[in-house]
Write a protein that holds these residues in place. Structure first.
Motif: not given
Length: 445
Positions: A280-291
């Protein structure tokens, strides 16, 4: 003729003939010790377990050397010991704690400093601890140092013939309690700077259920229970000289802030329903980009706890491509095209090893080979989003973005569905002001 390779090359003296240089002298630390910290609250089998790690001590806490020690046994639901066949044959009943049991016992953990929350994770601490130990250490380390945590290298997950599973069976083969210990794998305790004195650090732990913590073979209808008989913390303290303590306090007053740069690891999971050909369409993180990001697919039954399965059995499940979306970009540059049945998976294996850094040297490895990655429960995908993801001495530029994961399958997902477990690493910064108040993502001005 003798000459230099380059005029910028400087003169050096090898250590064997350097008679002038001496090792430095420790003038800062008077002493250090491990201190046993008992439960602060009354013991309850289902938790929470609360520990006061410092209680305003004048000593400085070495966060990286903080342990939780558990004593446990496994019985039936009536509290009776269940005997296994000593030969552990295919036709015999056997059971064991799941791998990395000391870290897996912990479901959720929080850390407060002076009553302010500085760390609170999801209910997936077991996966965080397992990924760290599985991916970063070799079989020698797993079977020696990490055996204190009940980690034994498996060549295949959920196979009774695996030597790792059989070693874990032997842990509980006799009706005697077993003691294991684990580092507390949270952000502030994965960096090397000491916690200032006069802080009150409180750790609170909630355990996983027995269904999650026990892996069995030929159990039939038998239900088992993992009983935590005792739990305490071990902390390591430094006693500094008065002069250095006073200088540190003066520096804190002058600069208003003591900072702790660290890597923050966050765990997310999402459910993929049965009979689907994509996630399913999902957005897991909405802050800064992970390493960097690691992910794996596990059955919903195992994820939710089943004594007949391991929650760490990561399989391909017919995945045909996987990629990360962020800032309008895709990692890798094109989706990984996979066909495990026809042995088309080597690029994903290399990407996983590259994300950890094991493919770039000959001194470390995680003892996961291509066969284990393909079909033995170690299908874990790794992605580097930072060009220097392995260099913890550098901060990345802060990029505010949404991060999502795209998964497509060539065959329908299983009847009970799957969970995708995602572990992501971020740059983080915590500060302590003159009153020892913690400030997250603190910057000095």
């Amino acid at each position: 003729m003798i000459s230099r390779m380059d005029i910028k090359s400087e003169d050096v003296i090898i250590d064997e003939i350097d008679f002038t240089t001496m090792p430095g002298t420790n003038t800062a630390v008077l002493g250090s010790k491990f201190v046993k910290v008992p439960l602060r609250n009354a013991y309850q089998a289902e938790g929470p377990w609360e520990f006061s790690l410092t209680n305003h001590s004048r000593n400085y806490l070495d966060l990286k050397r903080t342990y939780l020690v558990f004593t446990f046994d496994i019985t039936d639901t009536a509290g009776n010991f269940v005997q296994m066949d000593s030969k552990l044959l295919e036709t015999s009943m056997s059971y064991a704690p799941i791998n990395n049991i000391a870290g897996s016992i912990i479901k959720t953990v929080t850390l407060h400093i002076n009553s302010q929350l500085v760390y609170g994770n999801s209910t997936n601490h077991a996966y965080k601890s397992y990924f760290e130990n599985l991916l970063n250490y070799s079989q020698d380390i797993k079977d020696s140092t990490l055996s204190a945590a009940g980690f034994y290298h498996d060549t295949a997950v959920e196979e009774f013939t695996s030597l790792g599973y059989q070693k874990r069976c032997l842990m509980v083969f006799n009706p005697k309690p077993v003691q294991v210990a684990t580092n507390i794998s949270i952000d502030l305790m994965n960096q090397s700077r000491l916690l200032l004195n006069s802080c009150k650090a409180t750790l609170t732990v909630y355990p996983n259920t027995s269904d999650f913590l026990i892996e069995g073979h030929n159990l039939g209808t038998k239900k088992l229970k993992l009983n935590i008989r005792d739990v305490y913390a071990l902390v390591h303290e430094y006693e500094l000289t008065d002069g250095l303590s006073n200088e540190l306090e003066a520096a804190l007053i002058e600069h208003k802030l003591i900072q702790y740069p660290m890597i923050s690891t966050q765990v997310r999971s999402f459910y993929i329903g049965p009979s689907r050909l994509d996630a399913p369409a999902n957005t897991l993180f909405t802050s800064k980009m992970p390493r960097r990001i690691f992910l794996g697919l596990v059955s919903a039954e195992a994820y939710n706890g089943s004594q007949k399965t391991s929650p760490f059995n990561f399989k391909p499940y017919g995945l045909k491509n996987v990629h990360i979306d962020y800032c309008g970009k895709t990692v890798p540059g094109r989706p990984l095209e996979l066909d495990f049945e026809n042995n088309k998976f080597i690029e994903a294996f290399i990407q996983m090893q590259e994300a950890i850094g094991h493919s770039r040297n000959n001194s470390t490895c995680n003892s996961i080979n291509t066969q284990m990655f393909k079909e033995k429960g170690f299908t874990i995908y790794g992605f580097e989003l930072s060009p220097v993801a392995l260099d913890n001495s550098l901060f990345e530029m802060v990029v505010q973005t949404n991060v999502s994961i795209r998964l497509d399958f060539k065959e329908k997902t299983p009847e009970n569905g799957l969970y995708c477990v995602v572990v992501a690493e971020f740059d983080a910064l915590m500060g302590l002001d003159t009153l020892r108040n913690p400030i997250l993502d603190a910057t000095a001005h």
